[in-house]
Design a protein around this motif. Structure first.
Motif, mmCIF file in Angstrom:
data_model
loop_
_atom_site.group_PDB
_atom_site.id
_atom_site.type_symbol
_atom_site.label_atom_id
_atom_site.label_comp_id
_atom_site.label_asym_id
_atom_site.label_seq_id
_atom_site.Cartn_x
_atom_site.Cartn_y
_atom_site.Cartn_z
ATOM 1 N N ALA A 210 2.832 10.777 -1.433
ATOM 2 C CA ALA A 210 3.737 9.962 -1.489
ATOM 3 C C ALA A 210 4.141 9.244 -0.008
ATOM 4 N N ASP A 211 4.447 7.727 0.182
ATOM 5 C CA ASP A 211 4.937 7.187 1.185
ATOM 6 C C ASP A 211 6.669 7.166 1.155
ATOM 7 N N VAL B 101 2.976 4.840 -8.603
ATOM 8 C CA VAL B 101 3.764 6.179 -8.838
ATOM 9 C C VAL B 101 2.810 7.454 -8.456
ATOM 10 N N GLU B 102 3.123 8.188 -7.421
ATOM 11 C CA GLU B 102 2.161 9.068 -7.037
ATOM 12 C C GLU B 102 2.516 10.503 -8.008
ATOM 13 N N ARG B 103 3.854 10.825 -8.169
ATOM 14 C CA ARG B 103 4.131 12.025 -8.861
ATOM 15 C C ARG B 103 5.661 11.792 -9.050
ATOM 16 N N GLY C 205 0.739 -1.275 -0.270
ATOM 17 C CA GLY C 205 -0.031 0.179 -0.004
ATOM 18 C C GLY C 205 0.871 1.215 -0.018
ATOM 19 N N LEU C 206 2.042 1.284 -0.562
ATOM 20 C CA LEU C 206 2.994 2.644 -0.577
ATOM 21 C C LEU C 206 2.935 3.121 -1.908
ATOM 22 N N LYS C 207 2.911 4.478 -1.773
ATOM 23 C CA LYS C 207 2.881 5.288 -3.015
ATOM 24 C C LYS C 207 4.348 6.033 -3.047
ATOM 25 N N LEU C 208 4.973 6.018 -4.160
ATOM 26 C CA LEU C 208 6.087 7.007 -4.236
ATOM 27 C C LEU C 208 6.292 8.023 -5.079
ATOM 28 N N GLY D 128 30.385 13.152 -13.142
ATOM 29 C CA GLY D 128 30.221 11.788 -12.619
ATOM 30 C C GLY D 128 29.540 11.806 -11.091
ATOM 31 N N LEU D 129 29.862 12.928 -10.406
ATOM 32 C CA LEU D 129 29.464 12.761 -8.935
ATOM 33 C C LEU D 129 27.945 13.174 -8.888
ATOM 34 N N VAL D 130 27.236 12.213 -8.067
ATOM 35 C CA VAL D 130 25.751 12.307 -8.039
ATOM 36 C C VAL D 130 25.571 11.978 -6.490
ATOM 37 N N HIS D 131 24.782 12.552 -6.071
ATOM 38 C CA HIS D 131 23.999 12.622 -4.776
ATOM 39 C C HIS D 131 22.678 11.966 -4.574
ATOM 40 N N PHE D 132 22.297 11.120 -3.907
ATOM 41 C CA PHE D 132 21.146 10.176 -3.694
ATOM 42 C C PHE D 132 20.575 10.579 -2.446
ATOM 43 N N ALA D 133 19.216 10.778 -2.144
ATOM 44 C CA ALA D 133 18.551 10.502 -0.950
ATOM 45 C C ALA D 133 17.420 9.857 -0.978
ATOM 46 N N ALA D 134 16.954 9.191 0.003
ATOM 47 C CA ALA D 134 15.579 8.306 0.036
ATOM 48 C C ALA D 134 14.936 8.719 1.248
ATOM 49 N N ALA D 135 13.671 8.764 1.140
ATOM 50 C CA ALA D 135 12.788 9.010 2.538
ATOM 51 C C ALA D 135 11.557 8.061 2.435
ATOM 52 N N ARG D 136 11.339 7.814 3.802
ATOM 53 C CA ARG D 136 9.971 6.871 3.797
ATOM 54 C C ARG D 136 9.115 7.828 4.883
ATOM 55 N N ARG D 137 8.043 8.237 4.716
ATOM 56 C CA ARG D 137 7.166 9.015 5.396
ATOM 57 C C ARG D 137 7.344 8.550 6.928
ATOM 58 N N GLY D 138 7.673 9.371 7.813
ATOM 59 C CA GLY D 138 7.763 8.875 9.447
ATOM 60 C C GLY D 138 9.103 8.477 9.496
#
Length: 163
Positions: A96-97, A49-51, A21-24, A118-128
């Motif tokens: 999104a979650d 896929v929420e947006r 039940g997760l949206k992203l 070639g330098l790339v920064h990433f971040a992932a977040a989950r609600r809460g």
């Protein structure tokens, strides 16, 4: 457009998210929407896929995601702090979650000694939950290869966040 193995992984992620039940949402700079493009390559992706936010300019990062101007001035658009703010902003400005953010230098120009092509920064977040950040230095592989490598890393981060 994408390799079959990558599409299979994206499909598996969408199935996992649908089952849980997760949206992203995606927040993309150097990938220009390719992460969202990969996910929406799969039929039925609209259930997950929420947006997607394509925020190539600093102004777009500020207006669409709420990235503080101070963060951009102090750390730059290609930084851990900006990637984190982008991921948090994607959650704050969506239903999104999960969110993943990508910001980097795909080249062939724009690199410096401290922030090379070639330098790339990433971040992932989950609600809460916490924001997880990652830095990759792909090297001067060429613009297309850097962007595709970034898509693969973003997918890995979404997989981990969904699990």
């Amino acid at each position: 457009m994408f390799a079959p193995a990558l599409i299979e992984r994206a499909a598996a992620l969408l199935t996992l998210c649908r089952e849980r039940g997760l949206k992203l949402a995606t927040a993309e700079s150097c990938t220009g929407g390719l992460v969202a493009g990969l996910l929406t390559e799969i039929a039925g992706s609209s259930a997950v896929v929420e947006r997607g936010f394509v925020v190539y300019s600093n102004l777009a990062k500020q207006e669409m995601l709420g990235v503080p101007e101070e963060t951009l001035v102090r750390w730059g658009a290609v930084s851990d702090a900006t990637a984190r703010a982008m991921a948090e902003g994607a959650l704050a400005h969506s239903a999104a979650d999960l969110a993943v953010a990508v910001t980097g230098i795909a080249g062939p120009d724009g690199g410096t000694a401290t922030k090379p092509v070639g330098l790339v920064h990433f971040a992932a977040a989950r609600r809460g939950g916490p924001v997880v950040a990652l830095e990759r230095r792909f090297g001067p592989l060429g613009r297309g290869a850097i962007r595709l490598a970034a898509v693969e890393t973003a997918l890995e981060m979404l997989e981990a966040a969904a699990d």
